[in-house]
Design a protein around this motif. Structure first.
Motif, PDB file in Angstrom:
ATOM      1  N   ILE A 107      61.435  85.851 -38.259  1.00  0.00           N
ATOM      2  CA  ILE A 107      62.845  86.224 -38.385  1.00  0.00           C
ATOM      3  C   ILE A 107      63.517  86.225 -37.018  1.00  0.00           C
ATOM      4  O   ILE A 107      63.008  86.798 -36.062  1.00  0.00           O
ATOM      5  N   ALA A 108      64.679  85.572 -36.954  1.00  0.00           N
ATOM      6  CA  ALA A 108      65.449  85.524 -35.716  1.00  0.00           C
ATOM      7  C   ALA A 108      66.930  85.680 -36.031  1.00  0.00           C
ATOM      8  O   ALA A 108      67.392  85.333 -37.124  1.00  0.00           O
ATOM      9  N   LEU A 109      67.665  86.209 -35.072  1.00  0.00           N
ATOM     10  CA  LEU A 109      69.119  86.283 -35.139  1.00  0.00           C
ATOM     11  C   LEU A 109      69.692  85.431 -34.019  1.00  0.00           C
ATOM     12  O   LEU A 109      69.073  85.289 -32.954  1.00  0.00           O
ATOM     13  N   GLY A 110      70.877  84.865 -34.252  1.00  0.00           N
ATOM     14  CA  GLY A 110      71.453  84.023 -33.219  1.00  0.00           C
ATOM     15  C   GLY A 110      72.926  83.773 -33.415  1.00  0.00           C
ATOM     16  O   GLY A 110      73.572  84.350 -34.308  1.00  0.00           O
ATOM     17  N   ALA A 111      73.463  82.923 -32.567  1.00  0.00           N
ATOM     18  CA  ALA A 111      74.872  82.553 -32.622  1.00  0.00           C
ATOM     19  C   ALA A 111      75.022  81.104 -32.192  1.00  0.00           C
ATOM     20  O   ALA A 111      74.250  80.605 -31.365  1.00  0.00           O
ATOM     21  N   ASP A 112      76.007  80.426 -32.771  1.00  0.00           N
ATOM     22  CA  ASP A 112      76.291  79.027 -32.453  1.00  0.00           C
ATOM     23  C   ASP A 112      77.781  78.853 -32.202  1.00  0.00           C
ATOM     24  O   ASP A 112      78.610  79.469 -32.891  1.00  0.00           O
ATOM     25  N   ILE A 113      78.121  78.003 -31.272  1.00  0.00           N
ATOM     26  CA  ILE A 113      79.499  77.576 -31.079  1.00  0.00           C
ATOM     27  C   ILE A 113      79.509  76.050 -31.078  1.00  0.00           C
ATOM     28  O   ILE A 113      78.579  75.415 -30.564  1.00  0.00           O
ATOM     29  N   GLY A 114      80.524  75.465 -31.682  1.00  0.00           N
ATOM     30  CA  GLY A 114      80.506  74.007 -31.801  1.00  0.00           C
ATOM     31  C   GLY A 114      81.880  73.410 -31.972  1.00  0.00           C
ATOM     32  O   GLY A 114      82.912  74.043 -31.686  1.00  0.00           O
ATOM     33  N   PHE A 115      81.883  72.192 -32.458  1.00  0.00           N
ATOM     34  CA  PHE A 115      83.120  71.491 -32.755  1.00  0.00           C
ATOM     35  C   PHE A 115      82.857  70.569 -33.944  1.00  0.00           C
ATOM     36  O   PHE A 115      81.708  70.241 -34.258  1.00  0.00           O
ATOM     37  N   GLY A 116      83.915  70.162 -34.597  1.00  0.00           N
ATOM     38  CA  GLY A 116      83.792  69.209 -35.692  1.00  0.00           C
ATOM     39  C   GLY A 116      85.093  68.470 -35.886  1.00  0.00           C
ATOM     40  O   GLY A 116      86.171  68.959 -35.516  1.00  0.00           O
ATOM     41  N   TYR A 117      84.994  67.280 -36.455  1.00  0.00           N
ATOM     42  CA  TYR A 117      86.210  66.500 -36.717  1.00  0.00           C
ATOM     43  C   TYR A 117      86.020  65.660 -37.970  1.00  0.00           C
ATOM     44  O   TYR A 117      84.910  65.262 -38.323  1.00  0.00           O
ATOM     45  N   GLN A 118      87.105  65.426 -38.664  1.00  0.00           N
ATOM     46  CA  GLN A 118      87.134  64.561 -39.853  1.00  0.00           C
ATOM     47  C   GLN A 118      88.376  63.676 -39.801  1.00  0.00           C
ATOM     48  O   GLN A 118      89.498  64.187 -39.826  1.00  0.00           O
ATOM     49  N   PRO A 119      88.225  62.345 -39.705  1.00  0.00           N
ATOM     50  CA  PRO A 119      89.384  61.463 -39.801  1.00  0.00           C
ATOM     51  C   PRO A 119      90.013  61.548 -41.196  1.00  0.00           C
ATOM     52  O   PRO A 119      89.320  61.787 -42.194  1.00  0.00           O
ATOM     53  N   THR A 120      91.304  61.363 -41.266  1.00  0.00           N
ATOM     54  CA  THR A 120      92.010  61.394 -42.544  1.00  0.00           C
ATOM     55  C   THR A 120      92.473  59.985 -42.916  1.00  0.00           C
ATOM     56  O   THR A 120      92.437  59.061 -42.098  1.00  0.00           O
TER      57      THR A 120
END
Length: 222
Positions: A107-120
Motif C-alpha cells: 500500500i502506498a499513497l502519492g500525488a501526481d501533476i500532469g497535463f493533457g490535451y484533446q484536439p477538436t
C-alpha cells in the motif's frame, strides 16, 4: 453531487492511511540492523548490505518512487475519435510526474501533476492540468509489480477563451511493471479518467469519460 463524490473519495483515501497506521512496519534500516545483529561470521558492512538487498521484500515501509508517464488519451463518449469527422474530440495525449510513499509493502499513497490535451473537430484544443492524490494497492511477483490505483483531484480545464476551475478528476488505473534494476522499473498502464463539469443550468452539465494507455518509468529509493 459534486461534494458527495469528493467527500467519498477523500474518505476512501483516508481509510488506506488508517489501515496502514495500525500495522507493524519493517523499514530498510530496521532490516539492516536486525541482519547485522544476527551475523556472527565476521561479514563486513558491504556484504551485509548485499544480503539485505537479496532478502528484503520488493517494497517496505518508507520506500518511495518517482514516476514519469506518457500516454495516448482516447475520448470515450464524444463520438468515434478514430474516424475523421465522427468525433467531437480526437485522440490526444497526457503526461504526468508523481511521487509515492509506501505505508506497507502493498500500500502506498502519492500525488501526481500532469497535463493533457484533446484536439477538436474544429481544429482547436481542449487542454487540462490535473493535480490528483492517489491510493495504490500493489501486489508483486518476482521482479514484477502490478499497481492498482484510485485517484481524485482537481484540474484547470480550458477550451478557447473558456476556463473551468476547479474541475473534478477521478481516475482508476491498472498497470504492470518490471524492475530492470533495483532502482528502475518500466511498465505499461491503462487509466480510466472521469471529468465532470457542473453548471448553474443543469442542461449544460456533462461527464466526460477518457481512456489513457501508455508507458511509465519509475525511480525507486528509500
Amino acid at each position: 453531487m459534486k461534494r458527495f463524490l469528493t467527500t467519498l473519495c477523500a474518505l476512501f483515501l483516508l481509510s488506506f492511511a488508517l489501515q496502514a497506521e495500525d500495522s507493524t512496519f519493517l523499514t530498510y534500516k530496521d532490516f539492516t540492523a536486525q541482519k547485522t545483529a544476527d551475523e556472527s561470521d565476521g561479514d563486513d558492512e558491504q556484504e551485509i548490505q548485499d544480503e539485505v538487498q537479496d532478502e528484503l521484500p520488493m517494497n517496505v515501509h518508507g520506500d518511495k518512487f518517482i514516476k514519469i508517464a506518457l500516454a495516448g488519451a482516447f475520448p470515450l463518449n464524444f463520438g468515434n475519435p478514430l474516424k475523421d469527422g465522427e468525433g467531437q474530440l480526437e485522440v490526444g495525449g497526457t503526461g504526468s510526474i508523481g511521487f509515492y510513499y509506501f505505508l506497507k509493502k502493498t500500500i502506498a499513497l502519492g500525488a501526481d501533476i500532469g497535463f493533457g490535451y484533446q484536439p477538436t473537430i474544429g481544429g482547436n484544443i481542449f487542454n487540462y492540468i490535473p493535480l490528483t492524490f492517489a491510493a495504490m494497492f500493489q501486489p508483486t511477483l518476482a521482479k514484477f509489480e502490478f499497481p492498482l490505483t484510485l485517484s481524485v483531484g482537481a484540474a484547470v480545464e480550458n477550451y478557447l477563451s473558456e476556463t473551468y476551475f476547479p474541475g473534478l478528476i477521478l481516475k482508476a488505473e491498472a498497470g504492470a511493471f518490471y524492475h530492470i534494476t533495483p532502482a528502475w522499473s518500466i511498465g505499461l498502464s491503462g487509466t480510466w479518467m472521469g471529468m465532470p463539469q457542473w453548471f448553474d443550468n443543469p442542461k449544460y452539465n456533462y461527464f466526460g469519460h477518457f481512456l489513457d494507455a501508455g508507458i511509465s518509468m519509475r525511480y525507486h529509493f528509500f
